[in-house]
Scaffold this active site. Sequence first.
Site, short mmCIF file in Angstrom:
data_model
loop_
_atom_site.label_atom_id
_atom_site.label_comp_id
_atom_site.label_asym_id
_atom_site.label_seq_id
_atom_site.Cartn_x
_atom_site.Cartn_y
_atom_site.Cartn_z
N ASN A 87 0.81 -1.21 0.00
CA ASN A 87 0.00 0.00 0.00
C ASN A 87 0.85 1.27 0.00
O ASN A 87 2.07 1.23 0.15
CB ASN A 87 -0.94 -0.03 1.21
CG ASN A 87 -2.23 0.71 0.97
OD1 ASN A 87 -2.27 1.72 0.29
ND2 ASN A 87 -3.31 0.21 1.55
N HIS A 117 21.98 0.68 12.37
CA HIS A 117 23.35 1.11 12.65
C HIS A 117 23.82 0.53 13.98
O HIS A 117 23.01 0.20 14.85
CB HIS A 117 23.43 2.64 12.70
CG HIS A 117 23.19 3.29 11.38
ND1 HIS A 117 24.18 3.48 10.45
CD2 HIS A 117 22.07 3.78 10.82
CE1 HIS A 117 23.69 4.07 9.38
NE2 HIS A 117 22.40 4.26 9.58
N ALA A 163 -2.33 -2.22 13.34
CA ALA A 163 -1.86 -0.90 12.93
C ALA A 163 -1.01 -0.25 14.02
O ALA A 163 -1.31 -0.35 15.20
CB ALA A 163 -3.05 0.00 12.61
N THR A 168 9.70 -6.33 16.67
CA THR A 168 11.12 -6.38 17.02
C THR A 168 11.65 -7.80 17.16
O THR A 168 12.85 -7.99 17.30
CB THR A 168 11.37 -5.64 18.36
OG1 THR A 168 10.60 -6.30 19.38
CG2 THR A 168 10.97 -4.18 18.27
N ARG A 183 3.28 -7.82 20.44
CA ARG A 183 3.15 -9.05 21.22
C ARG A 183 1.93 -9.81 20.72
O ARG A 183 0.94 -9.20 20.30
CB ARG A 183 2.99 -8.74 22.69
CG ARG A 183 4.17 -7.98 23.26
CD ARG A 183 4.28 -8.19 24.76
NE ARG A 183 5.28 -7.34 25.37
CZ ARG A 183 6.59 -7.44 25.21
NH1 ARG A 183 7.08 -8.34 24.41
NH2 ARG A 183 7.41 -6.64 25.84
#
Length: 189
Positions: A87, A117, A163, A168, A183
């Site tokens: 999208n 980084h 959303a 991670t 989660r």
Amino acid sequence: MKLIRAGISTIHRVTEGYKSRWRNLYYKVRGVNLNGYVWMRKIEIPRNFEDIEIESPCAIDRGVILLCSGEPLPHPKIYIGANTYINRNTFLDAILSLTIGKNCAVGPNCYITDHDHGHDSQLPPLNQPMLAKPTQIGNCVWLGANVTVLKGVTIGDRTIVGAGSVVTHELPADAVAVGVPARVLKYRN
């Protein structure tokens, strides 16, 4: 009046179709590996065209950026599977390997990457070495609007990410995940 609107709508669809076909030709000539026709609005591929592979059919909407950096590799740095929709204003940013499976829906304004980084306190941020790990999104995955997927993440098949979530770590198949960091809230089955 209805007939005039229908005519204008048809002209618009035909015009957008021609533009999409022109973009397919342009990016194929530049080196993007398009395996068939890809419905493509006005997107941006700044460099390293040969590092991108997109299966057909697929749709990439307006404002999407496909960015590959670094030296060429023997495999695509960005791979998008068949029947996937990316999208508006989504940013795919890869230096190693970013894979999106088949039949996926990626909401607007998402950011998906395979690197970041380093964290050396003695170096300024832009002098840090790049740290990369493959990022893989399975088949039939749905990412809601404004989702961020970070390096080294694997999202299992048929998973839904709500959303605004930031992914991670790995998410299993058939999960519904939300939050910062994302989660698992429940499972689809």
